[in-house]
Design a protein around this motif. Structure first.
Motif, PDB file in Angstrom:
ATOM      1  N   SER A  19      63.222  95.888 100.538  1.00 40.78           N
ATOM      2  CA  SER A  19      64.409  95.042 100.605  1.00 40.78           C
ATOM      3  C   SER A  19      65.101  95.030  99.252  1.00 40.78           C
ATOM      4  CB  SER A  19      64.038  93.621 101.024  1.00 40.78           C
ATOM      5  OG  SER A  19      63.204  93.029 100.034  1.00 40.78           O
ATOM      6  N   ARG A  20      66.266  94.387  99.211  1.00 43.58           N
ATOM      7  CA  ARG A  20      66.982  94.244  97.949  1.00 43.58           C
ATOM      8  C   ARG A  20      66.202  93.395  96.959  1.00 43.58           C
ATOM      9  NH1 ARG A  20      73.524  93.614  98.887  1.00 43.58           N
ATOM     10  NH2 ARG A  20      73.841  95.631  99.912  1.00 43.58           N
ATOM     11  N   GLU A  21      65.492  92.386  97.477  1.00 42.17           N
ATOM     12  CA  GLU A  21      64.693  91.557  96.591  1.00 42.17           C
ATOM     13  C   GLU A  21      63.587  92.376  95.940  1.00 42.17           C
ATOM     14  OE1 GLU A  21      65.626  90.853  99.608  1.00 42.17           O
ATOM     15  OE2 GLU A  21      67.035  89.206  99.239  1.00 42.17           O
ATOM     16  N   ASP A  22      63.001  93.294  96.730  1.00 36.71           N
ATOM     17  CA  ASP A  22      61.967  94.164  96.157  1.00 36.71           C
ATOM     18  C   ASP A  22      62.552  95.051  95.072  1.00 36.71           C
ATOM     19  OD1 ASP A  22      60.042  93.119  97.829  1.00 36.71           O
ATOM     20  OD2 ASP A  22      60.356  94.628  99.386  1.00 36.71           O
ATOM     21  N   ARG A  23      63.762  95.542  95.295  1.00 36.68           N
ATOM     22  CA  ARG A  23      64.375  96.404  94.286  1.00 36.68           C
ATOM     23  C   ARG A  23      64.636  95.620  92.998  1.00 36.68           C
ATOM     24  NH1 ARG A  23      68.430 100.919  96.852  1.00 36.68           N
ATOM     25  NH2 ARG A  23      67.154 101.499  98.652  1.00 36.68           N
ATOM     26  N   ALA A  24      65.094  94.379  93.150  1.00 35.50           N
ATOM     27  CA  ALA A  24      65.319  93.562  91.961  1.00 35.50           C
ATOM     28  C   ALA A  24      64.014  93.328  91.212  1.00 35.50           C
ATOM     29  CB  ALA A  24      65.968  92.236  92.353  1.00 35.50           C
ATOM     30  N   ARG A  25      62.935  93.081  91.955  1.00 36.17           N
ATOM     31  CA  ARG A  25      61.629  92.859  91.309  1.00 36.17           C
ATOM     32  C   ARG A  25      61.176  94.122  90.577  1.00 36.17           C
ATOM     33  NH1 ARG A  25      56.851  94.444  93.065  1.00 36.17           N
ATOM     34  NH2 ARG A  25      57.685  94.907  95.137  1.00 36.17           N
ATOM     35  N   ILE A  26      61.376  95.272  91.213  1.00 40.64           N
ATOM     36  CA  ILE A  26      60.919  96.531  90.603  1.00 40.64           C
ATOM     37  C   ILE A  26      61.775  96.875  89.392  1.00 40.64           C
ATOM     38  CG2 ILE A  26      60.707  99.012  91.018  1.00 40.64           C
ATOM     39  CD1 ILE A  26      60.025  98.220  93.955  1.00 40.64           C
ATOM     40  N   ARG A  27      63.063  96.578  89.450  1.00 35.93           N
ATOM     41  CA  ARG A  27      63.914  96.813  88.271  1.00 35.93           C
ATOM     42  C   ARG A  27      63.416  96.003  87.083  1.00 35.93           C
ATOM     43  NH1 ARG A  27      68.214  96.384  92.167  1.00 35.93           N
ATOM     44  NH2 ARG A  27      69.127  98.423  92.595  1.00 35.93           N
ATOM     45  N   ASP A  87      75.235  99.873  95.733  1.00 38.39           N
ATOM     46  CA  ASP A  87      75.936  99.556  94.487  1.00 38.39           C
ATOM     47  C   ASP A  87      75.333  98.378  93.736  1.00 38.39           C
ATOM     48  OD1 ASP A  87      76.584  97.584  96.262  1.00 38.39           O
ATOM     49  OD2 ASP A  87      78.712  97.518  95.751  1.00 38.39           O
ATOM     50  N   ARG A  88      74.056  98.065  93.988  1.00 37.53           N
ATOM     51  CA  ARG A  88      73.486  96.905  93.298  1.00 37.53           C
ATOM     52  C   ARG A  88      73.516  97.106  91.784  1.00 37.53           C
ATOM     53  NH1 ARG A  88      70.279  92.454  94.021  1.00 37.53           N
ATOM     54  NH2 ARG A  88      70.478  92.693  96.266  1.00 37.53           N
ATOM     55  N   ALA A  89      73.079  98.296  91.328  1.00 36.20           N
ATOM     56  CA  ALA A  89      73.095  98.540  89.883  1.00 36.20           C
ATOM     57  C   ALA A  89      74.518  98.579  89.351  1.00 36.20           C
ATOM     58  CB  ALA A  89      72.373  99.853  89.570  1.00 36.20           C
ATOM     59  N   ALA A  90      75.448  99.115  90.161  1.00 38.29           N
ATOM     60  CA  ALA A  90      76.844  99.162  89.722  1.00 38.29           C
ATOM     61  C   ALA A  90      77.420  97.757  89.585  1.00 38.29           C
ATOM     62  CB  ALA A  90      77.673  99.984  90.719  1.00 38.29           C
ATOM     63  N   CYS A  91      77.105  96.880  90.538  1.00 43.94           N
ATOM     64  CA  CYS A  91      77.602  95.505  90.453  1.00 43.94           C
ATOM     65  C   CYS A  91      76.978  94.766  89.278  1.00 43.94           C
ATOM     66  CB  CYS A  91      77.325  94.765  91.764  1.00 43.94           C
ATOM     67  SG  CYS A  91      78.328  95.336  93.161  1.00 43.94           S
ATOM     68  N   GLN A  92      75.704  95.038  89.004  1.00 40.41           N
ATOM     69  CA  GLN A  92      75.075  94.391  87.847  1.00 40.41           C
ATOM     70  C   GLN A  92      75.734  94.837  86.549  1.00 40.41           C
ATOM     71  OE1 GLN A  92      70.903  95.275  88.171  1.00 40.41           O
ATOM     72  NE2 GLN A  92      70.511  93.613  89.606  1.00 40.41           N
ATOM     73  N   ALA A  93      76.088  96.134  86.483  1.00 38.91           N
ATOM     74  CA  ALA A  93      76.798  96.612  85.289  1.00 38.91           C
ATOM     75  C   ALA A  93      78.180  95.981  85.192  1.00 38.91           C
ATOM     76  CB  ALA A  93      76.905  98.138  85.324  1.00 38.91           C
ATOM     77  N   ALA A  94      78.849  95.819  86.337  1.00 37.39           N
ATOM     78  CA  ALA A  94      80.184  95.218  86.321  1.00 37.39           C
ATOM     79  C   ALA A  94      80.135  93.741  85.944  1.00 37.39           C
ATOM     80  CB  ALA A  94      80.842  95.389  87.687  1.00 37.39           C
ATOM     81  N   LEU A  95      79.076  93.041  86.354  1.00 39.26           N
ATOM     82  CA  LEU A  95      78.969  91.616  86.043  1.00 39.26           C
ATOM     83  C   LEU A  95      78.771  91.352  84.552  1.00 39.26           C
ATOM     84  CD1 LEU A  95      76.798  90.393  89.043  1.00 39.26           C
ATOM     85  CD2 LEU A  95      79.197  89.860  88.602  1.00 39.26           C
ATOM     86  N   ARG A  96      78.413  92.374  83.809  1.00 39.33           N
ATOM     87  CA  ARG A  96      78.299  92.212  82.364  1.00 39.33           C
ATOM     88  C   ARG A  96      79.639  92.288  81.661  1.00 39.33           C
ATOM     89  NH1 ARG A  96      73.392  95.261  83.286  1.00 39.33           N
ATOM     90  NH2 ARG A  96      74.487  97.220  82.905  1.00 39.33           N
ATOM     91  N   ARG A  97      80.688  92.634  82.401  1.00 40.21           N
ATOM     92  CA  ARG A  97      82.024  92.670  81.831  1.00 40.21           C
ATOM     93  C   ARG A  97      82.672  91.291  81.919  1.00 40.21           C
ATOM     94  NH1 ARG A  97      83.516  98.158  81.813  1.00 40.21           N
ATOM     95  NH2 ARG A  97      85.335  97.508  80.596  1.00 40.21           N
TER      96      ARG A  97
END
Length: 464
Positions: free
Chosen positions: A375-383, A37-47
């Motif tokens: 890792s999650r850090e790699d996913r953040a970098r790739i995003r 849910d990393r992308a989902a949480c990032q979308a929620a944090l924009r609220r």
């Protein structure tokens, strides 16, 4: 296929749907573990910084980007069809009961009232008593409705949709109201079938009405007729007088005008003591259900939502900037290789084993290497790199590993970011390769046999 709501329409969803989605996600994670849910949480944090709103936004994102939305829609449609079928059967039962109590011409008024109003009065009293604490929160009609819905809606997550809906209504103290809506709706349909049937039959056939008794006195029937006919009389339904009531106890046939009065009296009793109470109770349940639905709220203390507080309302979010970051820190931010600036093509390694060398030898200069994703850090970098996505992206995976939900979610996110995503599986047994093939097929990601084949594919003139 059911239409999936667009992301822009997530805020326009009804409160009931938003909370139903959130409850379904909560139960799913409680049963089968957390979702990616990393992308989902990032979308929620924009609220706005409200925990309930962010929980609902996270759930809406997960439902929108998964298969659960289709299951909820299917269950909702199936529940409506089951309710319509139940009410249709009740209407047909009312028609049959009205025709049965009139019989072939001789109508016993006591048995006619008992047949048309007896079970209704009993179930109505049971429904009223059901509001007392400690009594069961279900009825035969509600269980039948749930059974019909299960018969109409099958497949994965169908039980989860029903469980989430019932859990949501129960927590909002709206389940008993929903039971009342089902029950009163069915009885209203039954009386809407019975009353026109009585009117048609009494208008087209000749019936004689009488009271029959062995133990009761004529005064008992006079009192009962007056009591039952008082409210219908206020609405214009005539009632026989005392002489006509006493005459109805005898064996002599009554005048046609008296028989007509008895017919209207019977119809008035069914309307006033049967149809109107059910209509009023149905209206009350609808209003109460709408009020309870408007008060739906997320309980952050429930399992599954309690763990989201720190992620959706991070304690560091309200601290602000302590001091400016050093100038040298900006040089450490990841950047795409120069070859990626033209947006032509890129390759990405997903959890490759240490024995698999990366990047591959002979990679053309026009193809960017996004590195490994372990890792999650790699996913953040790739995003961050995919904010300007390449026209072609190759997803390289280690087929010796079994694909999991995280891999499927990552593929889905990449597919939505890149216009042309393809996958290459390295190594692995035939069973593992087939597992990856199934995951790729579910995510609509084509699989290619080799790196050279992909390079030829992106180098062909039609893909320039």
């Amino acid at each position: 296929m059911w239409n999936r709501p667009a992301a822009a329409d997530a805020r326009a969803a009804s409160p009931l749907l938003q909370h139903w989605q959130a409850e379904a996600i909560r139960l799913r994670e409680a049963h089968w573990g957390p979702l990616e849910d990393r992308a989902a949480c990032q979308a929620a944090l924009r609220r706005p910084p409200d925990l309930q709103e962010r929980i609902l936004a996270r759930a809406a994102w997960l439902v929108e980007h998964g298969e659960l939305h289709d299951r909820l829609v299917q269950w909702a449609v199936g529940a409506r069809w089951a309710l319509a079928a139940l009410w249709l059967c009740a209407c047909l039962a009312g028609i049959g009961t009205a025709a049965a109590v009139l019989g072939q011409g001789q109508v016993n008024l006591a048995l006619a009232l008992l047949g048309l109003l007896g079970l209704h009065a009993l179930t109505f009293l049971i429904w009223l008593a059901g509001w007392l604490p400690g009594l069961p929160d279900s009825t035969a009609l509600s269980r039948l409705w749930l059974w019909l819905t299960r018969r109409l809606v099958r497949g994965p997550d169908a039980a989860l949709a029903a469980q989430a809906f019932l859990s949501l209504l129960g927590r909002a103290r709206a389940w008993k109201t929903a039971i009342g809506l089902i029950s009163h709706g069915a009885w209203t349909a039954a009386f809407l079938g019975a009353v026109p049937t009585l009117i048609v039959l009494l208008s087209t056939r000749r019936y004689t009405f009488h009271w029959e008794t062995t133990l009761l006195s004529p005064e008992a029937f006079v009192g009962a007729t007056r009591a039952l006919g008082h409210l219908p009389g206020l609405l214009g339904f005539p009632a026989p007088d005392d002489v006509q009531i006493a005459a109805s106890l005898g064996a002599q046939p009554l005048a046609a005008g008296v028989q007509a009065d008895w017919s209207l009296w019977l119809i008035g009793c069914i309307v006033v003591w049967g149809l109107l109470p059910r209509l009023l109770a149905l209206s009350a349940c609808i209003l109460l259900l709408r009020r309870r639905r408007a008060r739906l709220a997320v309980d952050p203390s429930l399992p599954g939502w309690l763990d989201l507080r720190e992620r959706l309302l991070p304690t560091h979010a309200s601290l602000g900037i302590d001091r400016p970051a050093p100038a040298a820190a900006t040089a450490a931010s990841p950047a795409a290789p120069a070859a990626a600036e033209d947006g032509r093509a890129a390759v990405l390694a997903y959890e490759l084993g240490p024995d698999l060398a990366w990047p591959p030898a002979g990679l053309p200069a026009g193809v960017a290497d996004l590195g490994r994703c372990d890792s999650r850090e790699d996913r953040a970098r790739i995003r961050a790199l995919l904010r300007a996505p390449p026209a072609h992206l190759l997803f390289v995976c280690d087929a010796r590993l079994t694909p999991d939900r995280g891999a499927a979610a990552w593929l889905d996110e990449l597919r939505r970011s890149c216009p042309d995503l393809r996958a290459l599986c390295l190594g692995g047994t035939p069973q593992r390769v087939q597992a990856w093939q199934d995951t790729l097929t579910q995510q609509s990601v084509p699989r290619i046999p080799s790196l050279n084949g992909w390079l030829e594919y992106i180098g062909s003139p039609r893909h320039d």
